[in-house]
Enzyme design. Structure first.
Site, PDB file in Angstrom:
ATOM      1  N   HIS A  60     -26.412  10.903 -25.562  1.00  0.00           N
ATOM      2  CA  HIS A  60     -25.333  10.061 -26.755  1.00  0.00           C
ATOM      3  C   HIS A  60     -23.774   9.464 -26.415  1.00  0.00           C
ATOM      4  O   HIS A  60     -23.732   9.711 -25.161  1.00  0.00           O
ATOM      5  CB  HIS A  60     -24.854  11.667 -27.723  1.00  0.00           C
ATOM      6  CG  HIS A  60     -23.398  10.661 -28.625  1.00  0.00           C
ATOM      7  ND1 HIS A  60     -21.793  11.622 -27.575  1.00  0.00           N
ATOM      8  CD2 HIS A  60     -23.025  10.492 -29.626  1.00  0.00           C
ATOM      9  CE1 HIS A  60     -20.940  10.958 -28.127  1.00  0.00           C
ATOM     10  NE2 HIS A  60     -21.269  10.457 -30.049  1.00  0.00           N
TER      11      HIS A  60
ATOM     12  N   ASN B 234     -20.650   6.736 -28.162  1.00  0.00           N
ATOM     13  CA  ASN B 234     -19.522   6.702 -28.585  1.00  0.00           C
ATOM     14  C   ASN B 234     -18.721   5.913 -27.974  1.00  0.00           C
ATOM     15  O   ASN B 234     -17.739   5.916 -27.572  1.00  0.00           O
ATOM     16  CB  ASN B 234     -19.512   7.111 -29.655  1.00  0.00           C
ATOM     17  CG  ASN B 234     -18.089   7.070 -30.902  1.00  0.00           C
ATOM     18  OD1 ASN B 234     -17.371   7.676 -30.695  1.00  0.00           O
ATOM     19  ND2 ASN B 234     -18.832   6.119 -31.747  1.00  0.00           N
ATOM     20  N   VAL B 235     -18.700   4.349 -28.484  1.00  0.00           N
ATOM     21  CA  VAL B 235     -17.396   3.461 -28.646  1.00  0.00           C
ATOM     22  C   VAL B 235     -16.570   2.976 -29.878  1.00  0.00           C
ATOM     23  O   VAL B 235     -16.766   2.730 -30.687  1.00  0.00           O
ATOM     24  CB  VAL B 235     -17.235   2.314 -27.457  1.00  0.00           C
ATOM     25  CG1 VAL B 235     -16.962   2.804 -26.345  1.00  0.00           C
ATOM     26  CG2 VAL B 235     -18.650   1.798 -27.731  1.00  0.00           C
ATOM     27  N   ARG B 236     -15.329   3.211 -30.329  1.00  0.00           N
ATOM     28  CA  ARG B 236     -14.800   3.352 -31.537  1.00  0.00           C
ATOM     29  C   ARG B 236     -13.580   2.685 -31.332  1.00  0.00           C
ATOM     30  O   ARG B 236     -12.638   2.864 -30.511  1.00  0.00           O
ATOM     31  CB  ARG B 236     -14.898   4.275 -32.539  1.00  0.00           C
ATOM     32  CG  ARG B 236     -13.797   5.463 -31.584  1.00  0.00           C
ATOM     33  CD  ARG B 236     -13.850   6.686 -32.524  1.00  0.00           C
ATOM     34  NE  ARG B 236     -14.038   7.571 -31.722  1.00  0.00           N
ATOM     35  CZ  ARG B 236     -14.572   8.927 -31.297  1.00  0.00           C
ATOM     36  NH1 ARG B 236     -15.303   8.077 -31.251  1.00  0.00           N
ATOM     37  NH2 ARG B 236     -13.707   9.418 -30.535  1.00  0.00           N
TER      38      ARG B 236
ATOM     39  N   HIS C 295     -18.320  29.724 -30.716  1.00  0.00           N
ATOM     40  CA  HIS C 295     -18.978  30.051 -31.668  1.00  0.00           C
ATOM     41  C   HIS C 295     -20.331  30.925 -30.769  1.00  0.00           C
ATOM     42  O   HIS C 295     -20.833  31.770 -30.430  1.00  0.00           O
ATOM     43  CB  HIS C 295     -19.816  29.983 -32.610  1.00  0.00           C
ATOM     44  CG  HIS C 295     -21.039  28.850 -33.140  1.00  0.00           C
ATOM     45  ND1 HIS C 295     -20.287  27.479 -32.633  1.00  0.00           N
ATOM     46  CD2 HIS C 295     -21.896  29.502 -33.584  1.00  0.00           C
ATOM     47  CE1 HIS C 295     -21.458  26.872 -32.541  1.00  0.00           C
ATOM     48  NE2 HIS C 295     -22.469  27.935 -33.000  1.00  0.00           N
TER      49      HIS C 295
ATOM     50  N   ARG D 252     -21.211   6.569 -44.797  1.00  0.00           N
ATOM     51  CA  ARG D 252     -23.169   6.537 -45.487  1.00  0.00           C
ATOM     52  C   ARG D 252     -23.597   7.491 -44.902  1.00  0.00           C
ATOM     53  O   ARG D 252     -24.040   7.794 -43.750  1.00  0.00           O
ATOM     54  CB  ARG D 252     -23.179   4.805 -44.827  1.00  0.00           C
ATOM     55  CG  ARG D 252     -25.080   4.829 -45.222  1.00  0.00           C
ATOM     56  CD  ARG D 252     -25.171   3.523 -45.575  1.00  0.00           C
ATOM     57  NE  ARG D 252     -26.545   2.498 -45.821  1.00  0.00           N
ATOM     58  CZ  ARG D 252     -26.871   2.845 -45.041  1.00  0.00           C
ATOM     59  NH1 ARG D 252     -27.501   3.044 -43.583  1.00  0.00           N
ATOM     60  NH2 ARG D 252     -28.407   2.365 -44.570  1.00  0.00           N
TER      61      ARG D 252
END
Length: 316
Positions: A108, A110-112, A177, A262
């Site tokens: 995984h 992600n860059v934002r 959990h 989306r």
């Protein structure tokens, strides 16, 4: 602040990553562009790039999105309550790859960038992202390579960032959990602006640019290893943990769903084949048990094989 420069970088990063993964997989990734107009809750555009039943990747994709909304959702303001209700602009690249071969780990990245636009003050801009590795059958040299690449990418921005972001990743990708990590971690950062816009953006670029070098050598090393029904069954069982984390804890998934994003793009991260079992434990001494004993715990992977184990998580 020039958000067009950020958009240009993210689109180029998506192209670079997809080019490398397509070459490795041997199959073209589907292109699905989309736009949302002023009549919708979120406005903006994006491009989803997806492969299913590929040569290496059973399912995987890399999304770009750039959206604007009238009010920030709860998942984006839990650490900044003073910005609740402010209009916002968000863009980024998010990637999840689920290989078919159980010896190849899921990855995984992600860059934002996120900009809150309150009416009575200057825009508040921050960056986030990172990458993490989820093996099904662990290999120390793979985890070490992944972490060493992350460490080297962050080194120009301060020696303290990798250990800080590594610890943050270990804490974030943890299934409370289940009382277990999702995988062997990597780096994670959020709400980051302390270096100023230009340098915070440069650091985010360094993380995004490092993904191919962090992950592709592991794919090339493991994709030809033999496996059978036992390995595929365990892979499907462990993929259940991935689904649980993304739907219960992941801020990006929750932000997308809460803000009216989306759905097809948001849930692209889900693996194609998943199993659950009631109160199952691997048999002692098996490769499956070794995942739990040797990999699903904090370790100083970037110093492997010479560094201390740091099994209690305090060493990094």
């Amino acid at each position: 602040m020039n958000t067009q420069d950020v958009r240009h970088y993210f689109l180029g990063l998506q192209d670079h990553i997809i080019g490398a993964l397509e070459a490795e997989d041997g199959h073209a990734f589907l292109r699905d562009g989309w736009t949302r107009g002023p009549e919708e809750r979120l406005q903006g555009d994006g491009l989803s790039r997806l492969v299913e039943e590929g040569g290496v990747f059973e399912r995987g994709g890399c999304n770009f999105s750039h959206v604007r909304g009238p009010a920030m959702p709860p998942s984006a303001t839990q650490h900044r309550p003073e910005l609740a209700g402010a209009p916002f602009e968000a863009m980024g690249v998010s990637l999840v790859m689920h290989p078919r071969n159980p010896h190849v780990p899921t990855a995984h990245m992600n860059v934002r960038m996120f900009a809150a636009l309150p009416a009575d003050r200057e825009p508040v801009v921050w960056f986030g992202g990172g990458m993490d590795l989820t093996p099904y059958y662990g290999f120390e040299e793979d985890a070490a390579h992944f972490h060493q690449t992350c460490r080297d990418a962050l080194a120009p921005f301060g020696s303290g960032l990798y250990p800080r972001f590594k610890r943050w990743c270990d804490d974030y990708f943890f299934l409370k959990h289940r009382n277990e990590p999702r995988g062997v971690g990597g780096v994670f950062f959020d709400d980051f602006s302390e270096l100023g816009f230009d340098q915070s953006f440069a650091m985010t670029r360094a993380v995004g640019d490092a993904f191919v070098q962090a992950y592709l050598p592991l794919v090339q090393r493991r994709r030809g290893m033999a496996y059978g029904e036992r390995e595929r069954d365990f892979q499907a069982y462990r993929r259940g943990r991935y689904v649980e984390f993304n739907l219960v804890f992941d801020r990006g998934t929750l932000f997308g769903l809460q803000s009216g994003g989306r759905t097809e793009s948001i849930l692209m991260s889900m693996p194609p084949v998943v199993k659950w079992r009631y109160a199952w434990q691997p048999e002692a001494g098996t490769p499956e048990a070794r995942l739990y004993s040797d990999f699903l715990r904090p370790r100083d992977w970037a110093s492997w094989p010479d560094g201390p184990d740091w099994a209690d998580g305090t060493g990094v």
